[in-house]
Design a protein around this motif. Structure first.
Motif, mmCIF file in Angstrom:
data_model
loop_
_atom_site.group_PDB
_atom_site.id
_atom_site.type_symbol
_atom_site.label_atom_id
_atom_site.label_comp_id
_atom_site.label_asym_id
_atom_site.label_seq_id
_atom_site.Cartn_x
_atom_site.Cartn_y
_atom_site.Cartn_z
ATOM 1 N N VAL A 73 3.345 -0.037 8.353
ATOM 2 C CA VAL A 73 2.815 0.475 9.621
ATOM 3 C C VAL A 73 3.432 -0.287 10.801
ATOM 4 O O VAL A 73 4.104 -1.300 10.613
ATOM 5 C CB VAL A 73 1.267 0.422 9.656
ATOM 6 C CG1 VAL A 73 0.670 1.428 8.687
ATOM 7 C CG2 VAL A 73 0.748 -0.968 9.368
ATOM 8 N N MET B 288 -0.674 4.422 5.767
ATOM 9 C CA MET B 288 0.312 3.954 4.793
ATOM 10 C C MET B 288 0.856 5.136 3.979
ATOM 11 O O MET B 288 2.007 5.137 3.556
ATOM 12 C CB MET B 288 -0.335 2.946 3.840
ATOM 13 C CG MET B 288 -0.633 1.615 4.488
ATOM 14 S SD MET B 288 0.890 0.675 4.717
ATOM 15 C CE MET B 288 0.221 -0.877 5.299
ATOM 16 N N ASN C 4 -2.545 -8.042 11.780
ATOM 17 C CA ASN C 4 -2.748 -6.616 12.086
ATOM 18 C C ASN C 4 -3.177 -6.442 13.537
ATOM 19 O O ASN C 4 -4.292 -6.033 13.849
ATOM 20 C CB ASN C 4 -3.854 -6.028 11.192
ATOM 21 C CG ASN C 4 -3.532 -6.105 9.719
ATOM 22 O OD1 ASN C 4 -2.932 -7.070 9.264
ATOM 23 N ND2 ASN C 4 -3.915 -5.092 8.980
ATOM 24 N N GLU D 297 -11.007 -7.727 3.593
ATOM 25 C CA GLU D 297 -11.306 -6.765 4.662
ATOM 26 C C GLU D 297 -12.521 -5.914 4.286
ATOM 27 O O GLU D 297 -13.015 -5.128 5.101
ATOM 28 C CB GLU D 297 -10.109 -5.838 4.921
ATOM 29 C CG GLU D 297 -8.966 -6.503 5.665
ATOM 30 C CD GLU D 297 -7.735 -5.618 5.782
ATOM 31 O OE1 GLU D 297 -7.863 -4.383 5.673
ATOM 32 O OE2 GLU D 297 -6.642 -6.169 5.955
ATOM 33 N N CYS E 101 -1.655 1.246 12.587
ATOM 34 C CA CYS E 101 -2.834 0.699 11.902
ATOM 35 C C CYS E 101 -3.963 0.744 12.927
ATOM 36 O O CYS E 101 -3.892 0.059 13.955
ATOM 37 C CB CYS E 101 -2.578 -0.742 11.465
ATOM 38 S SG CYS E 101 -4.094 -1.604 10.993
ATOM 39 N N PRO E 102 -5.007 1.547 12.685
ATOM 40 C CA PRO E 102 -6.096 1.647 13.665
ATOM 41 C C PRO E 102 -6.697 0.290 14.030
ATOM 42 O O PRO E 102 -7.045 0.051 15.182
ATOM 43 C CB PRO E 102 -7.135 2.534 12.966
ATOM 44 C CG PRO E 102 -6.386 3.255 11.898
ATOM 45 C CD PRO E 102 -5.238 2.384 11.503
ATOM 46 N N MET E 103 -6.792 -0.615 13.051
ATOM 47 C CA MET E 103 -7.377 -1.929 13.345
ATOM 48 C C MET E 103 -6.530 -2.698 14.373
ATOM 49 O O MET E 103 -7.067 -3.417 15.213
ATOM 50 C CB MET E 103 -7.515 -2.752 12.060
ATOM 51 C CG MET E 103 -7.972 -4.170 12.332
ATOM 52 S SD MET E 103 -8.818 -4.953 10.988
ATOM 53 C CE MET E 103 -7.577 -5.069 9.746
ATOM 54 N N TYR F 95 0.810 -1.230 0.000
ATOM 55 C CA TYR F 95 0.000 0.000 0.000
ATOM 56 C C TYR F 95 0.843 1.281 0.000
ATOM 57 O O TYR F 95 0.308 2.375 0.110
ATOM 58 C CB TYR F 95 -0.933 0.032 1.215
ATOM 59 C CG TYR F 95 -1.987 -1.062 1.250
ATOM 60 C CD1 TYR F 95 -2.332 -1.751 0.096
ATOM 61 C CD2 TYR F 95 -2.643 -1.386 2.417
ATOM 62 C CE1 TYR F 95 -3.295 -2.757 0.127
ATOM 63 C CE2 TYR F 95 -3.615 -2.381 2.456
ATOM 64 C CZ TYR F 95 -3.928 -3.062 1.314
ATOM 65 O OH TYR F 95 -4.884 -4.043 1.351
ATOM 66 N N CYS G 4 -5.436 4.499 2.545
ATOM 67 C CA CYS G 4 -5.037 4.348 3.947
ATOM 68 C C CYS G 4 -4.112 5.512 4.325
ATOM 69 O O CYS G 4 -2.978 5.584 3.860
ATOM 70 C CB CYS G 4 -4.326 3.015 4.172
ATOM 71 S SG CYS G 4 -3.732 2.868 5.866
ATOM 72 N N CYS H 116 -11.106 -2.763 9.300
ATOM 73 C CA CYS H 116 -10.231 -1.760 8.697
ATOM 74 C C CYS H 116 -11.050 -0.523 8.312
ATOM 75 O O CYS H 116 -11.980 -0.621 7.513
ATOM 76 C CB CYS H 116 -9.559 -2.353 7.465
ATOM 77 S SG CYS H 116 -8.814 -1.083 6.427
ATOM 78 N N PRO H 117 -10.664 0.648 8.861
ATOM 79 C CA PRO H 117 -11.435 1.867 8.553
ATOM 80 C C PRO H 117 -11.283 2.333 7.107
ATOM 81 O O PRO H 117 -12.049 3.188 6.665
ATOM 82 C CB PRO H 117 -10.846 2.902 9.527
ATOM 83 C CG PRO H 117 -9.509 2.376 9.907
ATOM 84 C CD PRO H 117 -9.573 0.887 9.812
ATOM 85 N N THR H 118 -10.340 1.759 6.391
ATOM 86 C CA THR H 118 -10.161 2.124 4.972
ATOM 87 C C THR H 118 -11.054 1.250 4.089
ATOM 88 O O THR H 118 -11.862 1.752 3.305
ATOM 89 C CB THR H 118 -8.679 1.958 4.564
ATOM 90 O OG1 THR H 118 -7.879 2.756 5.437
ATOM 91 C CG2 THR H 118 -8.451 2.379 3.126
ATOM 92 N N HIS H 119 -10.936 -0.063 4.229
ATOM 93 C CA HIS H 119 -11.730 -0.969 3.372
ATOM 94 C C HIS H 119 -13.237 -0.874 3.642
ATOM 95 O O HIS H 119 -14.045 -1.146 2.766
ATOM 96 C CB HIS H 119 -11.254 -2.414 3.539
ATOM 97 C CG HIS H 119 -9.945 -2.672 2.852
ATOM 98 N ND1 HIS H 119 -8.736 -2.461 3.463
ATOM 99 C CD2 HIS H 119 -9.667 -3.086 1.589
ATOM 100 C CE1 HIS H 119 -7.769 -2.747 2.612
ATOM 101 N NE2 HIS H 119 -8.292 -3.133 1.472
HETATM 102 S S1 SF4 Z 1 -5.386 -0.442 5.100
HETATM 103 FE FE1 SF4 Z 1 -6.564 -0.833 6.983
HETATM 104 S S2 SF4 Z 1 -5.648 -2.642 7.885
HETATM 105 FE FE2 SF4 Z 1 -4.172 -1.828 6.373
HETATM 106 S S3 SF4 Z 1 -2.838 -0.467 7.589
HETATM 107 FE FE3 SF4 Z 1 -4.483 0.796 6.742
HETATM 108 S S4 SF4 Z 1 -6.009 0.830 8.383
HETATM 109 FE FE4 SF4 Z 1 -4.661 -0.858 8.841
#
Ligand code: SF4
Length: 305
Positions: free
Chosen positions: A61, A263, A114, A200, A86-88, A26, A260, A172-175
């Protein structure tokens, strides 16, 4: 200095200073081009252990840099940007799992990689998106708790109906930003394109996909497919990487929002400053945490093959 000159200087300095640069999928393409290895979490974890260099720079991350340190305590491990978490990975506290295990001693706790090193110390086995299915199938115990990603966990649960899999709320707050409406809009615009999605993502998105898999799986599928157009349902850097590697095919982002922020904190300048001036956060870990966390990663490597 031009980007190409900066990249050449990084490549020269990393050799001189014995630094292995590991880059997650990423991260932006200009950083990819100076990497010793590019991949998803599973590939990076294995590569960290086998790299001959004494120093490792993880462009990704924090939990990824921690995983490198767990596997390679003798190496100096650096994280590309100190704020790249990584918030997750931080969604579930160790105390919650300790308590769960007391009440459910018969369940195997499977943790997505993660997760923090601290949380890994109380988990039985780690998985990545590319290895999760195989590992869950290979676990002898049929009673499993899967943490923290309920979308990935739900996808595995569907594929392994013979297992009794419990989930906890996390993701995951992105997916999670990818929605069914995005699929409908993009399929209408590009009716010949195949939809490739990361697990995710929400079930409503994964259910409409032509392929569901890890970032490595998505890239492999797109490269090997005879199809010419693809809608990519994962972090948008993958679209750029694929377009560079397959210039005769077309790749579309499922949604512009799937970026993300963590990333994206790592830039080529961060890598340059690390190899030139040593400006980067070094990861330190007490031996007790490392040894306890290693057990779950060792089990991942054993069960994942
Ligand atoms: S894409 Fe989602 S799981 Fe991957 S590092 Fe970013 S927040 Fe975490």
């Amino acid at each position: 200095m031009k980007i190409r000159e900066m990249q050449d200087e990084i490549i020269r300095l990393k050799k001189e200073k014995d630094i292995c640069i590991l880059v997650h999928a990423y991260i932006s393409h200009d950083v990819w081009e100076v990497a010793d290895y590019v991949g998803d979490s599973y590939g990076l974890a294995k590569q960290a252990a086998s790299a001959p260099q004494k120093n490792v720079l993880m462009c990704g991350v924090r939990f990824m840099a921690e995983t490198c340190k767990i596997l390679s305590p003798e190496k100096r491990v650096f994280l590309s940007h100190p704020d790249a978490g990584c918030p997750m990975a931080e969604q579930i506290d160790k105390a919650v799992i300790e308590n769960y295990k007391k009440n459910n001693p018969d369940r195997t706790v499977v943790a997505y990689i993660n997760t923090t090193a601290d949380l890994k110390t109380v988990c039985d086995v780690c998985v990545t998106s590319s290895s999760a299915l195989k590992i869950v199938e290979n676990i002898e115990n049929d009673k499993i708790l899967f943490i923290p990603d309920s979308n990935l966990g739900g996808w595995i649960k569907e594929k392994c109906p013979n297992k009794d899999i419990e989930l906890m709320q996390g993701g995951c707050p992105t997916h999670i930003l990818l929605r069914k409406e995005h699929v409908e809009r993009m399929k209408e615009k590009h009716p010949d394109a195949l939809l490739l999605v990361h697990p995710e993502s929400r079930k409503e998105v994964a259910d409409l996909a032509d392929y569901v898999g890890s970032t490595t799986g998505i890239m492999k599928f797109a490269k090997e497919s005879d199809n010419k157009e693809f809608i990519i349902g994962t972090e948008n850097s993958i679209v750029q990487h694929l377009q560079v590697e397959c210039p005769d095919k077309r790749f579309y982002e499922l949604s512009k929002e799937c970026v993300c922020k963590n990333m994206k904190l790592t830039t080529l300048a961060d890598v340059y400053n690390m190899v030139k001036y040593g400006e980067s956060e070094e990861i330190f870990m007490d031996e007790e945490t490392r040894v306890k966390a290693l057990r779950s990663i060792d089990n991942m490597l054993k069960l994942g093959g």
